[in-house]
Each structure stands twice: as C-alpha cells, then as structure tokens.
Scaffold this active site. Sequence first.
Site, PDB file in Angstrom:
ATOM      1  CD  GLN A 159       9.184 -13.782  37.832  1.00  0.00           C
ATOM      2  OE1 GLN A 159       9.489 -12.897  37.050  1.00  0.00           O
ATOM      3  NE2 GLN A 159       7.940 -14.105  38.079  1.00  0.00           N
TER       4      GLN A 159
ATOM      5  CB  SER B  68      15.036 -15.220  33.507  1.00  0.00           C
ATOM      6  OG  SER B  68      14.053 -14.233  33.237  1.00  0.00           O
ATOM      7  CG  LEU B  69      14.985 -11.783  38.825  1.00  0.00           C
ATOM      8  CD1 LEU B  69      14.670 -10.320  38.606  1.00  0.00           C
ATOM      9  CD2 LEU B  69      14.169 -12.354  39.961  1.00  0.00           C
TER      10      LEU B  69
ATOM     11  NE  ARG C  49      13.986  -8.382  34.006  1.00  0.00           N
ATOM     12  CZ  ARG C  49      13.635  -9.664  34.075  1.00  0.00           C
ATOM     13  NH1 ARG C  49      12.921 -10.094  35.130  1.00  0.00           N
ATOM     14  NH2 ARG C  49      13.975 -10.515  33.130  1.00  0.00           N
TER      15      ARG C  49
ATOM     16  CG  HIS D 235      12.479 -14.424  28.636  1.00  0.00           C
ATOM     17  ND1 HIS D 235      13.436 -13.465  28.873  1.00  0.00           N
ATOM     18  CD2 HIS D 235      12.291 -15.059  29.829  1.00  0.00           C
ATOM     19  CE1 HIS D 235      13.822 -13.530  30.135  1.00  0.00           C
ATOM     20  NE2 HIS D 235      13.131 -14.472  30.737  1.00  0.00           N
TER      21      HIS D 235
ATOM     22  CD  GLN E 108      17.186 -11.111  31.297  1.00  0.00           C
ATOM     23  OE1 GLN E 108      16.300 -10.412  31.757  1.00  0.00           O
ATOM     24  NE2 GLN E 108      18.072 -11.744  32.053  1.00  0.00           N
TER      25      GLN E 108
END
Length: 310
Positions: free
Chosen positions: A10, A91-92, A116, A200, A249
Amino acid sequence: MSTAFIFPGQGSQSIGMMNSLAESYPVVQETFAEASAILGYDLWTLVTEGPAEKLNSTEYTQPAMLTAGVASWRVWQAAGGTAPAMMAGHSLGEYTALVCAGALNFSDAVALVSDRARFMQEAVPAGEGAMAAVLGLDDDAVRNLCKENAGSEVLQAVNYNAPGQVVVAGSVAAVKRLAENAKAAGAKRALILPVSVPSHCALMQPATERMAERLKKISIADCTIPVIHNVNVQVAGNDDEIQELLARQISEPVRWVETINTMQNEGISQLIECGPGKVLCGLTKRINRDIACIPLITQDSITEALEWKE
C-alpha cells in the site's frame, strides 16, 4: 550478477497506474478482469477512473495492489523475461510475491487480501489508529521515541524502510504525541500518513488471529522461487510456516532494510520492482547503493530490464 524481484504494498497506488503497460499488453486487463470476477466489482475501472478516495481505502487498495503486481509479473513473462533468483514483497507485496512464486493461487490470493483488509479495518475502527513516518533518526532513536510517547497506549516502530526512514504505528493520540515531539528528539520531521489502519503493530492482533484461521482454508504450494518474508527475513521451509508468517505479518514489523541487505548477501546485485510506482527502488538507493533497481512501469523500463545480464 543475480536479479531479484520486489513487490510494493500500500502507498504505491495511483489512478491510471497500469495504463502504460495495458496499452501494449492485453494480459493486464485480463488479470484485472480475473480479480473483478472474484471481488464482485470492476477493479479496472476503479484503478483507471477512481475516485482516488476509494482506491486509497484499505479494502480496495489491497486487492488493487496485488492485482497490479501480478499483472506486471505476467507482462514480464509475456515480454520474455526470465525468472529471478529470489523475491520479496513489502507488507501486502509479500502476497504478490507468493503468487508469482507459485505458492498461492491468484484467485485465492485476491479473496485473501480482500479479507485481510477487512480484518485489519475491523480490528481498529477508523479514527482510532494512525501511522507516521519518522525521518532522520536511527532505528534505536525511533524505538526510544515510541517508548517516551506511548503512555498507556500502543506505539511501535513498524516499517524499517531505509536508514533514517522508519514508520511508527499505534493509537491516534500516541502517534500525534510522537509527531509533535520528534523534532526535539533530533528528527528532521515526522509525517502523519494518510492511512485508515495502524498496520503491523499490536493493535492488529485481532486481525492476525482471524487471518490465521482464514489461511487454514486455502492450499499453499511449494515456492518455485525463494521468497524472503517480512517477519523473520528468511525463506519459509513449508506451507505451514508460510501460513504462520503471513498471519503474524499483520501485527509485526516489516524488516525491509534487512531484507534488501540479505538479498545482497545471497549474491543479488540487481532488483526489479514489479508493480506500480518506484517507491521500493527509491528505498533501495537509500539502503544499499551497490544494488541497482529498475521499476517495471513502462515499455522502456521493461526493455532496460530485459537487457540486464545474469
């Protein structure tokens, strides 16, 4: 020289982000059509026409970025590009890497990241969590700043993006306190980020628990290309470990500086950013100037990357 692929998360999204590649490669719109059929809305229209506020909302950003990254990978393959030595995603972007490495089915991944995003948004109601980028302090100084400003609330360093660029996340009041006090602690500045969830950090633990259950419902294959994970900066040994790392994560830090340096230690000297934008190439310059990086965003950049010699 060995090449690795890295996939953004993102923050790299923008209206029209895939238009350039779509002009030359039908597989781009085909990939978005695949995702749209699963999501139940027209993802291609969203990324080409907006509105931007909707694209920037977590529940739409995550499927859009996954699909854009997979479409870019398919463009690379259609152009005759060879498989890299390894992969990683920010991340993603880790989900995108796992799709492209053959561990996750694309259809499963689209539905997964949609859930998610929902789990993350529902874990912390809008307006209760925040994130900020702290510029100009080392990692220990940012962690100390978090301790000093947390009070009784959650405030953690969560994205180690580059030396002197660390993102923090937590409760809104705590993040705002840190932003106000960062300069006095020696930071160049601290910028509140336009995000709807504090990714996170410990506030995301409910989302981690829901994701762990959700991941049990899909099959995960062996990776055909090694993928370095955000949580432990290692390659997972089996599907159970991939499930565990993907769930963790959501509420644990992204160790991106270590990821890039680990790649170099493994012999990687060239990176290709596979997805819209060039955020990760920018971070790479700040992390390690010995590693070259090309963002795969135009036909010219594809041609340049194809000319790289292994």
